[in-house]
Design an enzyme around this catalytic site. Structure first.
Site, short mmCIF file in Angstrom:
data_model
loop_
_atom_site.label_atom_id
_atom_site.label_comp_id
_atom_site.label_asym_id
_atom_site.label_seq_id
_atom_site.Cartn_x
_atom_site.Cartn_y
_atom_site.Cartn_z
CD GLU A 199 14.62 39.67 -12.49
OE1 GLU A 199 15.71 39.27 -12.05
OE2 GLU A 199 13.70 39.99 -11.75
CG HIS A 256 10.96 41.66 -8.86
ND1 HIS A 256 10.04 40.72 -9.25
CD2 HIS A 256 12.16 41.01 -8.81
CE1 HIS A 256 10.65 39.55 -9.42
NE2 HIS A 256 11.94 39.70 -9.16
P1 PGA Z 1 15.14 33.54 -9.97
O1 PGA Z 1 14.55 34.95 -9.49
O2 PGA Z 1 16.64 33.71 -10.01
O3 PGA Z 1 14.70 32.57 -8.94
O4 PGA Z 1 14.56 33.29 -11.34
C1 PGA Z 1 15.04 36.12 -10.06
C2 PGA Z 1 14.27 37.33 -9.63
O5 PGA Z 1 13.04 37.25 -9.52
O6 PGA Z 1 14.87 38.40 -9.40
#
Ligand code: PGA
Length: 257
Positions: A167, A97
């Site tokens: 992401e 992440h």
């Molecule tokens: P969010 O977080 O949906 O609050 O933007 C996503 C993540 O960090 O995986």
């Protein structure tokens, strides 16, 4: 395409034990008709893993951790190993992440060591892959570099069994998710890379979802592209109703509801 859709909630450093149990109480019945058709993974903080494992027992909803420590042995005060996570009921673990990269200096190499530790303990990695905030126009380069380093040394059958979240850093905690065409491009690049570097079969098997400011309102557009197998949510993943809605929208987009 026969991939089972995938959804993940990353609760980050939120949710007390009481919050977690309340979520499970409301969420379970809300998605009970869909749990055989969609893989749903809830990733609470460490402190809520065991109570949530008990609350989700006999439910097909999976439990995942948000991190692990890859050191061998036990002499790492304050850290949690893959073995301890598996023992607490985890099947999956989020790795890579952006918040771990940004706040804790994790690199692709750190993530690669964590991937190996997870696999050796029988945990399935959910790998977060995406360009940094300063690389919005270098998606291919960023994604391919991360993938090649974090998956270094992995076997094709190990990769086929993982899940991936596209992401981008700039979409996390933002007001809006990435535009659907950007999401489609990222997911497509990732699947093409798995096909080239591992096999067509692995590329066909891996679940690739999108994460970053996902809401029920945005979900249908984000799911239009066939390469996007589901969604991951931070803020909306902590609320039983919106997250159950997101699950329903995933099912609808895959003609499962
Ligand atoms: P969010 O977080 O949906 O609050 O933007 C996503 C993540 O960090 O995986």
């Amino acid at each position: 395409m026969s991939r089972k859709p995938f959804a993940v909630a990353n609760w980050k450093m939120a949710m007390t034990v009481a919050d977690s149990l309340a979520f499970a109480r409301d969420f379970r019945p809300a998605v009970s008709k869909l749990t055989t058709r969609i893989d749903i993974v809830i990733c609470p903080p460490y402190t809520a893993l065991w109570p949530l494992a008990a609350a989700l027992k006999s439910s097909p909803i999976w439990l995942g951790a948000q991190n692990l420590y890859a050191g061998e042995g036990v002499n790492y005060t304050g850290e949690v190993s893959a073995e301890l996570l598996a023992d607490a009921g985890c099947e999956w673990v989020l790795l890579g992440h952006w918040e771990r990269r940004r706040h804790f200096g994790e690199t692709d190499d750190t993530v690669n060591r964590k991937v190996r530790a997870a696999l050796d303990a029988g945990l399935r990695p959910i790998l977060l892959i995406g360009e940094g905030a300063d690389a919005r126009d270098r998606v291919r380069e960023s994604v391919e570099q991360q993938l090649s380093q974090v998956l270094h040394g992995c076997q094709v059958d190990e990769v086929a069994d993982m899940a991936f979240v596209y992401e981008p850093e700039w979409t996390i905690g933002a007001e809006e998710p990435a535009p659907p065409e950007h999401v489609a491009e990222g997911a497509e690049l990732m699947r093409a890379w798995v096909s080239e570097q591992f096999s067509d079969g692995a590329a066909e098997a891996v679940r690739i979802i999108y994460g970053g400011s996902v809401t029920p309102e945005h979900a249908p557009a984000l799911l239009v592209h066939g390469n996007v197998d589901g969604l991951g949510a931070g803020r909306k993943g902590r609320q039983a109703d919106p997250f159950a809605n997101i699950i329903r929208l995933i099912a609808m987009s895959k003609n499962l509801a």
